[in-house]
Write a protein that holds these residues in place. Structure first.
Motif, PDB file in Angstrom:
ATOM      1  N   GLN A 133       0.770  -1.078  -0.012  1.00  0.00           N
ATOM      2  CA  GLN A 133       0.148   0.187  -0.146  1.00  0.00           C
ATOM      3  C   GLN A 133       0.932   1.236  -0.109  1.00  0.00           C
ATOM      4  O   GLN A 133       0.538   2.100  -0.848  1.00  0.00           O
ATOM      5  N   GLU A 136       3.697   3.975  -3.002  1.00  0.00           N
ATOM      6  CA  GLU A 136       3.455   5.367  -3.728  1.00  0.00           C
ATOM      7  C   GLU A 136       4.303   6.378  -3.093  1.00  0.00           C
ATOM      8  O   GLU A 136       4.938   7.252  -3.157  1.00  0.00           O
ATOM      9  N   LYS A 137       3.905   6.377  -1.375  1.00  0.00           N
ATOM     10  CA  LYS A 137       4.530   7.390  -0.512  1.00  0.00           C
ATOM     11  C   LYS A 137       6.159   7.139  -0.513  1.00  0.00           C
ATOM     12  O   LYS A 137       7.063   8.117  -0.552  1.00  0.00           O
ATOM     13  N   LEU A 141       6.104   8.322  -5.809  1.00  0.00           N
ATOM     14  CA  LEU A 141       5.635   8.386  -7.174  1.00  0.00           C
ATOM     15  C   LEU A 141       4.682   9.557  -7.512  1.00  0.00           C
ATOM     16  O   LEU A 141       4.125   9.903  -6.697  1.00  0.00           O
ATOM     17  N   ILE A 143       1.366  10.153  -9.651  1.00  0.00           N
ATOM     18  CA  ILE A 143       0.405   9.491 -10.644  1.00  0.00           C
ATOM     19  C   ILE A 143      -0.156  10.932 -11.595  1.00  0.00           C
ATOM     20  O   ILE A 143      -0.735  11.619 -11.227  1.00  0.00           O
ATOM     21  N   ARG A 147      -5.466   6.731 -10.998  1.00  0.00           N
ATOM     22  CA  ARG A 147      -5.368   6.539  -9.597  1.00  0.00           C
ATOM     23  C   ARG A 147      -4.215   5.607  -9.068  1.00  0.00           C
ATOM     24  O   ARG A 147      -3.828   4.700 -10.012  1.00  0.00           O
ATOM     25  N   TYR A 148      -3.860   5.471  -7.817  1.00  0.00           N
ATOM     26  CA  TYR A 148      -2.944   4.608  -7.054  1.00  0.00           C
ATOM     27  C   TYR A 148      -3.953   3.422  -6.501  1.00  0.00           C
ATOM     28  O   TYR A 148      -5.237   3.591  -6.470  1.00  0.00           O
ATOM     29  N   PHE A 149      -3.394   2.469  -6.254  1.00  0.00           N
ATOM     30  CA  PHE A 149      -4.106   1.333  -5.278  1.00  0.00           C
ATOM     31  C   PHE A 149      -4.846   1.688  -4.244  1.00  0.00           C
ATOM     32  O   PHE A 149      -3.999   2.664  -3.519  1.00  0.00           O
ATOM     33  N   ASP A 150      -6.030   1.524  -4.049  1.00  0.00           N
ATOM     34  CA  ASP A 150      -6.521   1.677  -2.730  1.00  0.00           C
ATOM     35  C   ASP A 150      -6.638   0.420  -1.757  1.00  0.00           C
ATOM     36  O   ASP A 150      -6.358  -0.684  -2.344  1.00  0.00           O
ATOM     37  N   LEU A 162      -0.745  -0.487 -12.705  1.00  0.00           N
ATOM     38  CA  LEU A 162      -0.352   1.020 -13.113  1.00  0.00           C
ATOM     39  C   LEU A 162       0.757   0.624 -13.941  1.00  0.00           C
ATOM     40  O   LEU A 162       1.671  -0.025 -13.710  1.00  0.00           O
ATOM     41  N   GLY A 193      -4.219   3.372 -13.811  1.00  0.00           N
ATOM     42  CA  GLY A 193      -3.340   4.745 -13.904  1.00  0.00           C
ATOM     43  C   GLY A 193      -2.100   4.667 -14.308  1.00  0.00           C
ATOM     44  O   GLY A 193      -1.554   3.388 -14.615  1.00  0.00           O
ATOM     45  N   PHE A 195       2.081   6.434 -14.016  1.00  0.00           N
ATOM     46  CA  PHE A 195       2.837   6.984 -13.123  1.00  0.00           C
ATOM     47  C   PHE A 195       4.184   7.459 -13.572  1.00  0.00           C
ATOM     48  O   PHE A 195       4.648   6.849 -14.750  1.00  0.00           O
TER      49      PHE A 195
END
Length: 409
Positions: A133, A136-137, A141, A143, A147-150, A162, A193, A195
């Motif tokens: 999860q 991304e942070k 990354l 985007i 969107r990114y994965f939720d 993505l 998404g 990125f």
């Protein structure tokens, strides 16, 4: 206490020395301009040296911090150490690091493998990376579409992915990539998404030019594996990274066999290296600027010595009219000061103009910053060089015998 008359007399003498020095330089503008050329180059070099050095250091640090100066990352050490499946880094290890280590602000795991498939009739060979999860942070990354994965994508094992901007452009051209499907051998996944890296690593990380990200639970469907190759932990600040690195290593060793070995590293050493590189670069450039100023100072001294020999009669007349040696010395020192200070001002203005021009041409891509301390240092040092190298000619002028001086034409 000095009487008012004495103070006034001194002021008059100072004004007289300044006036004579200015007239002497104004009388031969070409010689004065050529003399100050070296000072112009040297003072401009000082400002540019500091600007280049600080800009280079800021850029390197920004790149390192963008990649993860606040990160500690762990891998299973397979070099000469026998390992078993129980030694691998698991989602349970990720959860333990998150819960036990207070300095951790985010944590993510990855598993990457090369894949090959057809996409709109084109054969592509991207890097497939299973991520958790917080990836991304952790990897900063950006985007660019979709969107990114939720959390639901991970819990429900949704077949989504993505792709990098480059892969999307190669496969879909100007058409939007989001919503299209990619056929892998095991299943089809929907692109949700696109990125790009916040700070380019130029292929030196798991993010390559063509990369496909999928939720980590899908990795097992492709490889049969359920462990991470790399475990990233992000600290609240870069100052906490060394301690986090040690704590993470101890925790992982405690959770696995005694024979297992883990490599837990960070990028703090790169920041130290960046500082050393910046310091070395500054030292070399400052040495060059200093050599330029010394050369300019030598030129000032030679020209001033020539001036003394050419103006011997003038010096004799002034001494005959009552000028003291210290007044003559001050006059010639002021000439050297005016030359060096004017050269310093021109050099600083030139350097500032070059910095402004480069900043405009690059439209902010190069983060140039002016150091006003460097400007002040350039003015002071350059002026000081003029006075220092002008002292000997000024002393020779001050020590001339007025009778001998008046005999010379």
């Amino acid at each position: 206490m000095h009487s008012p008359d004495t103070t006034a007399a001194r002021m008059v003498r100072w004004e007289e020395s300044v006036r004579f020095a200015w007239w002497a330089l104004a009388g031969d503008k070409l010689k004065a301009s050529l003399t100050m050329l070296g000072v112009v180059i040297g003072s401009a070099a000082i400002v540019l040296v500091v600007t280049i050095s600080s800009t280079g250091k800021a850029y390197m640090i920004a790149q390192i911090e963008g990649i993860g100066a606040d990160l500690a990352y762990a891998t299973l050490d397979r070099n000469g150490v026998s390992s078993t499946l129980d030694d691998e880094l698991t989602p349970e290890d990720l959860a333990a690091v998150r819960q036990i280590l207070p300095a951790v602000s985010a944590i993510a795991g990855t598993y990457d493998i090369p894949v090959s498939f057809q996409l709109r009739g084109k054969q592509v060979h991207p890097r497939l990376v299973g991520v958790s999860q917080d990836f991304e942070k952790i990897r900063n990354l950006q985007i660019t579409s979709g969107r990114y994965f939720d959390p639901e994508d991970f819990l429900a094992h949704f077949k989504v992915c993505l792709v990098t901007d480059h892969l999307a452009q190669v496969a879909f051209g100007l058409d939007p990539a989001v919503g299209n499907k990619i056929h892998l051998d095991q299943f089809d996944c929907t692109i949700i998404g696109t990125f790009k890296e916040g700070v380019p690593t130029f292929g030196q990380s798991e993010i390559q030019e063509d990369t496909l990200l999928i939720p980590f639970p899908l990795v097992k469907s492709i490889t049969g594996e359920d462990f991470f190759q790399v475990l990233y932990a992000q600290a609240e600040s870069s100052a906490e990274v060394p301690e986090l690195t040690r704590q993470m290593n101890r925790l992982l060793q405690a959770r696995h066999r005694k024979e297992a070995r883990y490599s837990v590293d960070n990028l703090s050493s790169l920041l130290h290296t960046a500082d050393n590189i910046s310091l070395a670069m500054s030292a070399v450039l400052i040495a060059i600027a200093t050599l330029t100023l010394v050369t300019a100072g030598t030129g000032i001294m030679n020209i001033m010595l020539v001036n003394v020999s050419q103006r011997t009669h003038e010096i004799g007349v002034r001494k005959a009219l009552g000028a003291r040696p210290d007044q003559i010395r001050v006059q010639f020192l002021l000439e050297a000061f005016f030359i060096s200070f004017a050269g310093a001002v021109v050099g600083v203005v030139t350097a500032l103009g070059l910095v402004w021009l480069v900043a405009r041409l690059t439209e902010g891509i190069v983060p140039l910053g002016i150091s006003w301390t460097a400007v002040a240092v350039a003015l002071v040092v350059s002026s000081g060089v003029g006075v220092l190298f002008g002292y000997r000619p000024a002393s020779e002028a001050a020590n001339l015998n007025p009778i001998d001086a008046l005999r010379m034409e």
